[in-house]
Every structure is written in C-alpha cells, then in structure tokens.
Design an enzyme around this catalytic site. Structure first.
Site, PDB file in Angstrom:
ATOM      1  CG  HIS A  56     -12.421  47.023  26.392  1.00 37.04           C
ATOM      2  ND1 HIS A  56     -11.270  46.596  26.306  1.00 37.04           N
ATOM      3  CD2 HIS A  56     -13.042  46.127  25.348  1.00 37.04           C
ATOM      4  CE1 HIS A  56     -11.121  45.417  25.752  1.00 37.04           C
ATOM      5  NE2 HIS A  56     -12.124  45.462  24.817  1.00 37.04           N
TER       6      HIS A  56
ATOM      7  CG  HIS B  95     -11.467  42.022  27.579  1.00 37.86           C
ATOM      8  ND1 HIS B  95     -12.853  42.239  27.683  1.00 37.86           N
ATOM      9  CD2 HIS B  95     -11.047  42.025  26.568  1.00 37.86           C
ATOM     10  CE1 HIS B  95     -13.360  42.323  26.308  1.00 37.86           C
ATOM     11  NE2 HIS B  95     -12.243  42.334  25.779  1.00 37.86           N
TER      12      HIS B  95
ATOM     13  CG  ASP C   1     -15.292  42.869  23.956  1.00 40.94           C
ATOM     14  OD1 ASP C   1     -14.330  43.579  23.803  1.00 40.94           O
ATOM     15  OD2 ASP C   1     -15.402  41.482  24.054  1.00 40.94           O
TER      16      ASP C   1
ATOM     17  NE  ARG D 205     -14.840  40.301  20.134  1.00 42.57           N
ATOM     18  CZ  ARG D 205     -14.780  41.589  20.270  1.00 42.57           C
ATOM     19  NH1 ARG D 205     -13.670  42.214  21.104  1.00 42.57           N
ATOM     20  NH2 ARG D 205     -15.829  42.386  20.062  1.00 42.57           N
TER      21      ARG D 205
END
Ligand code: SIN
Length: 275
Positions: free
Chosen positions: A101, A251, A103, A266
């Site tokens: 995907h 990723h 993000d 994150r």
C-alpha cells in the site's frame, strides 16, 4: 546530486539509501535538511540508524517536510494526535500494513511521506519491503502506458478501517472514513516522474471500465508492483528510522516474528492531490 554534509549509501540501483551523518534528535540546519530532502527524492525511501527520537523530535523532523497528518482511524498517544503507534506483540491479531500500500491513499490529499521509528524490534524478522512505483511504471509496455493514461481509480478506507482497531477505538460506528478518486498514474510533483498509484489495500476499482476489466487490470498491476526488481528490503534495528515517499513507493510490513514484539511510532507528512 553532490552531498556535502550527509553520506548517502544507495542500497539498490532503483530504490533505497542509508543515510549517515545526521542526528535527527536535534534541529537540522538548512543544508542538512535540504540534502535529506534531495536524498528522499533521489532514492524514494531513506534509512537512518541509532536515532533515539521522542515524540517531539520525531514531529519536528516531520515538520521540515510539511504539515503533519492525523490518521483518520487510529488515535495517537495523549497530547500527540499526529503520532501513529505501530505495535505488534503476542496478543496481536493483525499488524498495520501487511499488504502492499501507499499510506492512506484513500485521502483526497494522500500523505507526501511517512517517517517510522521503531524502538523495539524482534531479534529476527519484521523487515519492511518497499517497491518503487516510478520504476514499476517505466517497466510497463508502451501499450499498457497508453491504456492507463487518463484512467482514475476509487480508493476507499471503509473496508480497511471499519471495526479493525477495536483494541484502540471501542466504537467507530459514527466515524466516516475517507474515500477519493485518483489517477491510476500520477506525476510526482517534485521529480516529474510518472508513478503507478493503485494498491491492494485501498484501491477498489478502476472507474469507467467494466468490472471484470477493472479487476483484471488491477490484479495485473498489483502483481507487477510486487516484482522484486523494484524492491528494497529493510532490516530494522532498535532506533532505526525509515522515511518513505508515499508518492513514489508502496510498502509492506512482514509479520514473521509472532509472538515477539515490534514497536514504535510513525509521523506522516501531509501531501497534495495526485495529478
Ligand atoms: C506502515 O506504516 O504501513 C507499517 C510499516 C511497518 O511496520 O514496517
């Protein structure tokens, strides 16, 4: 690009570089910040080692690249809505990002990039894979590039987010999750390179073509993007940081370490509408 203050060690010919000579826990001067930005543009995902970031220094680093994004489904720690916890242990029933995907591509303006800091990693496993979507686009035939030109696709957060984070959100019945149409091929706003912008987590269908055609083309593109020719694989250590450009890469987090713990945070930088 001639780097004067940082050292950039490419990891493959197409994607990924490890950066030395930067302390992300302290404010970066303009030259260092510029070189880090250039390295991200050049290598699409960059990695740093031995960075003991706390929430404030993590956010300060992210803000060098733009305003910070607040995740539409996952709450941050008290007082830090822009921090996204990434955590898995022996009680986990899912992990974030287990399929390819970009993000939150379901946002109208999907994130520019994401900066993940892990403080706790398993002794073995828990790597992250990154795939270069510009290289993936370049490798398509001219006929396929012509077919995809001008197509848009629907991205939807509903099926990914609704009811998933029960451990963090007890009742999400009133939450409205984002959805948006984006070009199947986007042009990177800084490098001008074309990149594939469909992914198996958020992309529901290609608009204005028959359903079977949409499913078949998406399946082919997902398989194409998963080709190891476009990849770099990152092995985490405690206090490693990965900074990826969501406009240029997808990723995938590998969950091969259950029941061990992998944990960190994150920070995500806001982006603009794909064109
Ligand atoms: C994510 O941000 O999708 C998670 C990546 C990872 O845990 O390696």
């Amino acid at each position: 690009m001639q780097y004067e203050v940082i050292k950039v060690n490419p990891m493959t010919a197409r994607i990924g570089a490890e950066i030395e000579g930067v302390d992300l826990t302290k404010p970066l001067d303009n030259r260092t910040s510029h070189e880090v930005h250039e390295a991200l543009k050049e290598h699409c995902v960059i990695f740093f080692r031995d960075q003991e970031l706390d929430h404030d220094s993590h956010k300060a680093f992210g803000r060098l690249f733009g305003e910070l994004h607040v995740h539409p489904a996952i709450p941050g720690p008290e007082g830090h809505p822009e921090i996204l916890p990434i955590h898995a242990d022996k009680t986990s029933t899912y992990i974030a990002g287990e399929r390819w995907h970009s993000d939150v591509s379901c946002d109208e303006e999907p994130p520019l990039g994401s900066i993940l800091h892990l403080h706790t990693v398993p002794e073995f496993g828990g790597d992250t894979l990154f795939s270069n979507m510009c290289a993936a686009y370049d490798a398509l035939s001219d006929r396929m590039k012509a077919y995809l030109d001008g197509l848009t696709a629907r991205h939807d957060g509903e099926q990914q987010y609704r009811g998933r984070y029960k451990d963090m959100v007890s009742d999400d019945s009133r939450m409205v999750y984002p959805s948006a149409d984006h070009p199947v091929v986007r042009t990177h706003p800084e490098t001008g390179r074309k990149a594939l912008f469909v992914n198996p987590i958020f992309t529901m269908r290609i608009n204005d073509v028959p359903r079977l055609e949409s499913e078949s083309i998406l399946r082919m593109l997902h398989e194409h993007c998963a080709n190891a020719d476009f990849h770099v694989r990152f092995r985490w250590k405690p206090n490693s940081v990965a900074f990826w450009d969501n406009r240029a890469v997808q990723h995938l987090a590998i969950w091969d370490y259950f029941p061990n713990t992998r944990s960190g945070y994150r920070v995500t930088v806001k982006g603009d509408r794909p064109v």
